[in-house]
Design a protein around this motif. Structure first.
Motif, PDB file in Angstrom:
ATOM      1  N   LEU A 179      36.421  -4.126 -16.365  1.00 45.80           N
ATOM      2  CA  LEU A 179      37.529  -3.675 -15.534  1.00 45.80           C
ATOM      3  C   LEU A 179      38.784  -4.521 -15.715  1.00 45.80           C
ATOM      4  CD1 LEU A 179      35.863  -2.764 -12.115  1.00 45.80           C
ATOM      5  CD2 LEU A 179      36.861  -1.213 -13.791  1.00 45.80           C
ATOM      6  N   TYR A 192      45.414  -9.941 -11.024  1.00 45.36           N
ATOM      7  CA  TYR A 192      43.981  -9.835 -10.731  1.00 45.36           C
ATOM      8  C   TYR A 192      43.189  -9.586 -12.008  1.00 45.36           C
ATOM      9  CZ  TYR A 192      44.637  -9.739  -5.662  1.00 45.36           C
ATOM     10  OH  TYR A 192      44.932 -10.077  -4.368  1.00 45.36           O
ATOM     11  N   GLY A 193      43.761  -8.807 -12.932  1.00 47.29           N
ATOM     12  CA  GLY A 193      43.075  -8.567 -14.197  1.00 47.29           C
ATOM     13  C   GLY A 193      42.890  -9.848 -14.985  1.00 47.29           C
ATOM     14  N   SER A 240      48.582  -6.992 -11.351  1.00 47.43           N
ATOM     15  CA  SER A 240      48.094  -7.187 -12.722  1.00 47.43           C
ATOM     16  C   SER A 240      47.490  -8.573 -12.922  1.00 47.43           C
ATOM     17  CB  SER A 240      49.233  -6.975 -13.713  1.00 47.43           C
ATOM     18  OG  SER A 240      50.229  -7.973 -13.549  1.00 47.43           O
ATOM     19  N   ILE A 262      42.716  -3.314 -15.398  1.00 41.94           N
ATOM     20  CA  ILE A 262      43.568  -3.737 -14.293  1.00 41.94           C
ATOM     21  C   ILE A 262      44.854  -4.358 -14.811  1.00 41.94           C
ATOM     22  CG2 ILE A 262      43.701  -5.309 -12.306  1.00 41.94           C
ATOM     23  CD1 ILE A 262      40.712  -4.953 -11.948  1.00 41.94           C
TER      24      ILE A 262
END
Length: 429
Positions: free
Chosen positions: A93, A145-146, A143, A97
């Motif tokens: 993920l 968080y990615g 972004s 993200i």
């Protein structure tokens, strides 16, 4: 068919398009960004190579134009490997993200005025909001968080340190970047990107609010994690940073796409908020230069030049230390922004309320004098610290020179004969 709208779109002009026109504009935006990544990689490699007096990609296709396509096909066909200890769900993920918010952030960028698109009069912008600039900042924060999840899910110390660096870096520079927009909000009176472009009809904010523009340019590199602020990757000390375990395949391609999309978003926001958006350069006050699809060409030229500047900085400056990065954000950019905002607010008070002219001038003078006093105080303190540090280093060096075994390392005395080109005499029997 929709009615004819005003030449300069405003918030009232959005939300009236047929659904199929919205889908067409979304597809056009996606194709622009996707193809922009492909050619942006090629363009950056060619530009840096010319700066370094070499050719760059020149084998795949004419002028190497197909090199990025070949790289994309190579990454798409590589075997998709998973390290043994990764969290598979978050590991997959994280690249997504990073990419999706970058696409969404570009949706509020105006490419031009109202145009005729397949017989429908529509603004050349996907969507606009009363808080469009805040939406852009929010997408930039999401972004991250990615990046953090990519580092944490990899179960690698290098990747984890890279993710933590990115979180701290974005927190620092997102604050400074948001403060650099406040002066624009005070002058434009809105957070809508289309209306901010309209407010620059007479003077670009890069000229009117040059301190805000300079602060944004610095924060732009920190937000997009580009050299000299690419500390989340830091291949010199962290192998590859947060993307250490993403060595190949489509996951790595998505990460690279996300990085370029964030660079494109930073360039688009710079053009929109500071460089007049799609408006022609100020001397070109011709009617044809501001109507139809011609303004999209002005936007594209400004966009490419801003991207060239980012590449030029990458080719010219080295990576800074992490403590220098944090000090610049917290000790310089944020205080300077706060003082500048107070000064701009005082000036706006003078312009808007003529009755409070003397109060505004007095407040502005107090702010300027206070800022200079604080700067001089900190400059004096820093100078004293540097002098004390220099004296301490000199004292330690003198002590080491006089102690042959200082620090546990044997240091030969400096008066041996062979130090002066004379060999040591040998005994004869």
């Amino acid at each position: 068919m929709a009615g004819v709208l005003a030449a300069d779109p405003t918030l009232a002009d959005f939300g009236k398009d047929p659904l199929w026109i919205t889908i067409v504009k979304a597809v056009m935006l996606f194709l622009f960004l996707a193809l922009g990544v492909v050619f942006g990689v090629w363009f950056e490699r060619k530009l840096i190579s010319r700066m370094q007096n070499r050719y760059g990609p020149n084998r795949a296709g004419r002028f190497g134009l197909l090199q990025s396509v070949a790289d994309a096909i190579k990454m798409g066909l590589k075997e998709d490997l998973f390290p043994r200890t990764v969290d598979r769900v978050l590991y997959l993920l994280a690249p997504i993200i990073m990419v999706v918010p970058a696409f969404l952030a570009f949706s509020i960028v105006p490419f031009g005025p109202v145009v005729n698109l397949f017989g429908v009069q529509t603004p050349l912008q996907l969507v606009d909001l009363p808080v469009a600039v805040l939406f852009m900042l929010a997408m930039g924060a999401v972004s991250v968080y990615g990046v953090v999840l990519a580092g944490w899910s990899s179960r690698s110390p290098y990747a984890l340190l890279g993710g933590l660096r990115s979180a701290a870096q974005v927190v620092s520079y997102e604050i400074a970047m948001g403060l650099s927009f406040v002066a624009i909000f005070l002058f434009a009176g809105t957070l809508s990107t289309s209306e901010i472009v309209k407010a620059q009809e007479q003077t670009w904010f890069a000229v009117l609010l040059i301190p805000s523009f300079l602060v944004y340019v610095i924060c732009m590199f920190g937000e997009a994690a580009r050299i000299p602020f690419d500390l989340p990757e830091g291949e010199g000390e962290l192998v590859g940073g947060f993307q250490t375990e993403y060595s190949s395949s489509l996951k790595f391609a998505l990460i690279m796409m996300g990085e370029y999309l964030h660079t494109f978003t930073a360039s688009g926001i710079a053009v929109t908020l500071f460089l007049g958006g799609w408006r022609a350069p100020l001397p070109m006050d011709w009617e044809w230069a501001h109507t139809g699809w011609v303004p999209a060409l002005w936007f594209f030229i400004k966009f490419v030049l801003t991207f060239c500047f980012i590449v030029w900085v990458r080719a010219s400056l080295p990576r800074v230390r992490y403590d220098q990065l944090m000090s610049l954000g917290w000790k310089v950019l944020i205080p300077v922004n706060l003082a500048w905002i107070l000064l701009v607010a005082a000036v706006r008070n003078v312009v808007v309320n003529e009755g409070n002219r003397m109060i505004g001038i007095a407040v502005g003078a107090v702010i300027v004098v206070g800022a200079l006093a604080i700067w001089m105080r900190f400059d004096t303190v820093n100078q004293r610290r540097k002098e004390a540090k220099k004296a301490q280093v000199e004292a330690e060096f003198e002590e080491l020179s006089n102690e042959p075994t200082a620090g546990g390392f044997p240091v030969p005395p400096l008066d041996l004969p062979h130090y002066h080109g004379v060999s040591r005499p040998t005994s004869t029997s």
